[in-house]
Write an enzyme that holds these catalytic residues in place. Structure first.
Site, PDB file in Angstrom:
ATOM      1  N   TYR A   1      39.595  37.656 -55.490  1.00 27.15           N
ATOM      2  CA  TYR A   1      38.324  38.290 -55.843  1.00 27.15           C
ATOM      3  C   TYR A   1      37.858  37.904 -57.241  1.00 27.15           C
ATOM      4  O   TYR A   1      36.822  38.392 -57.702  1.00 27.15           O
ATOM      5  CB  TYR A   1      38.453  39.815 -55.775  1.00 27.15           C
TER       6      TYR A   1
ATOM      7  N   ASP B   1      42.801  45.416 -50.054  1.00 25.53           N
ATOM      8  CA  ASP B   1      41.535  45.617 -49.367  1.00 25.53           C
ATOM      9  C   ASP B   1      41.790  45.789 -47.865  1.00 25.53           C
ATOM     10  O   ASP B   1      41.317  46.740 -47.224  1.00 25.53           O
ATOM     11  CB  ASP B   1      40.648  44.381 -49.625  1.00 25.53           C
TER      12      ASP B   1
ATOM     13  N   ASP C   1      52.991  40.845 -44.094  1.00 28.06           N
ATOM     14  CA  ASP C   1      52.874  40.880 -42.628  1.00 28.06           C
ATOM     15  C   ASP C   1      53.849  41.900 -42.033  1.00 28.06           C
ATOM     16  O   ASP C   1      53.513  42.652 -41.115  1.00 28.06           O
ATOM     17  CB  ASP C   1      53.050  39.485 -41.998  1.00 28.06           C
TER      18      ASP C   1
ATOM     19  N   LYS D   1      53.400  38.274 -50.613  1.00 27.85           N
ATOM     20  CA  LYS D   1      53.794  37.153 -49.754  1.00 27.85           C
ATOM     21  C   LYS D   1      54.506  36.141 -50.665  1.00 27.85           C
ATOM     22  O   LYS D   1      54.131  34.962 -50.754  1.00 27.85           O
ATOM     23  CB  LYS D   1      52.537  36.568 -49.091  1.00 27.85           C
TER      24      LYS D   1
END
Ligand code: NAD
Length: 360
Positions: A124, A248, A224, A191
């Protein structure tokens, strides 16, 4: 002394949600000195500016605002007001409690977790290279020549900066939230196995911050895996801290867990102020219909009350809301078993029911 608060009704369904929220906040007996200010598509159409300077001045002066949703046109028109406000007031922490109240339709009634999303960095940050642009050509040249990492000629690129500074303050704020709200555990999501220099850095900093808070349990999850676990055993999570993009997405997932967007509140907190607003958008198709659920903005008001130390009023408003939802009688369409249930009430009547419940 009344609390001096900037109130931005927003656009679309924002003004009707704002009115209902103003009424329940005032019914708590807490005194407010509201300063109503414009932002959104309506003021953009009138003045060519979706976020006038007078609105920013008002927040600057008060350091406290509650905001209805605002529309961000896709493709053309003005940029996101929320992104502009986050940048202007360095609102680095987005706190989104996801609690399933009794009476909502959810497969996960035991959910009671809090998402703490970093608000300023990550994908972002707005560092983007358009396919075919001279800047993109330059970047491609650099990647191919200096790093032996060619990218295709028809690619665009978005850059994902994650800093020690940004990670440390967001993880620290998650631990502080846990300590102040009786939570026992913080989970950091990432991640890091794939993005070692951005998510890996976030995780490393999170582990360091965790060492400073030995009374709170700390764990990490690959994003995940976290998503998988959230839709199987959300009750195992308490406070989840995430970089911007994952935060988000997981915020909307959290709203789904607790019965829908109409129920998910939020607080944007930073060094220059705090702005409280629902997770959902302006739902423009329902504009002016007195139909949508004001719970998310009202619960954002509960967060604001807690932020300014009005704990007893916050509890009373939250309990009033919880009772109305539990009874399931005077609730909006989204909380009824069927979307066209004729017994659903409007936004304003929902506020009446909450006020009545607080009085009883
Ligand atoms: P949205 O959240 O406005 O609405 C999606 C759907 O969710 C609605 O059609 C409705 O069915 C349901 N919904 C949302 N809020 C509800 C409520 N309070 N009660 C009952 N049902 C509700 O998402 P969208 O349609 O993707 O976005 C509309 C506009 O809002 C876009 O311009 C978007 O950029 C903007 N937006 C603003 C904010 C904000 O101001 N904080 C946040 C997200 C999106």
């Amino acid at each position: 002394m009344p609390h001096r608060v900037t109130f931005i009704p927003g656009d679309g369904t924002g003004p009707e949600l704002a009115k209902a929220t103003q009424r329940v906040l005032e019914a708590t007996g807490v005194e407010f000195d509201w300063d109503f200010q414009d932002a959104g598509i309506d003021v953009y159409e009138e003045e060519g500016n979706a976020l006038p300077e007078r609105t920013l001045d008002s927040i600057r002066e008060r350091g406290l605002a509650i905001k209805g949703p605002t529309t961000t046109p896709v493709g053309s028109g003005h940029r996101s007001i929320n992104v502009a406000l986050r940048k202007e007031f360095d609102l680095y922490s987005c706190v989104r409690p996801c609690k399933a109240y009794e009476g909502v339709r959810t497969r996960f009634p035991e959910t009671d977790l809090v998402i703490v999303r970093e608000n300023t960095e990550d994908l972002y940050a707005g560092i983007e290279f358009e396919k075919g642009s001279p800047e993109m050509d330059k970047l491609r040249g650099f990647l191919a020549d200096e790093l032996d990492s060619p990218v295709r000629e028809d690619a665009g690129v978005s850059i994902k900066p994650i800093s020690v500074f940004g990670s440390e303050r967001i993880v620290e704020s998650a631990f502080q939230y846990a300590e102040e709200n009786g939570r026992k555990k913080v989970t950091a999501a990432h991640k890091a196995n794939i993005m070692k220099f951005s998510d890996g850095l976030f995780l490393e900093v999170a582990r360091e911050v965790a060492e400073r808070h030995p009374d709170i349990e700390f764990e990490d999850r690959i994003i995940d895996n976290l998503c998988n676990q959230l839709v199987s055993r959300p009750e195992e999570y308490e406070v989840i801290v995430l970089p911007n993009l994952y935060g988000d997405i997981v915020s909307d997932l959290g709203a789904g867990l607790i019965g829908g967007l109409g129920l998910a509140p939020g607080a944007n907190i930073g060094t220059e102020g705090a702005i409280f607003e629902a997770t959902h958008g302006s739902a423009p198709k329902y504009k002016g219909q007195n139909r949508v659920n004001p719970t998310a903005l009202m619960l954002s008001g509960v967060l604001m009350l807690r932020h300014v130390g009005e704990t007893e009023a916050a509890d009373r408003l939250e309990n009033g809301l919880a009772e109305v939802i539990r009874k399931g009688d005077k609730v909006t369409y989204d909380l009824k078993p069927s979307r066209d249930d004729p017994s659903a009430v409007g936004t304003s009547e929902f506020a009446d029911a909450v006020i009545e419940e607080m009085g009883s």
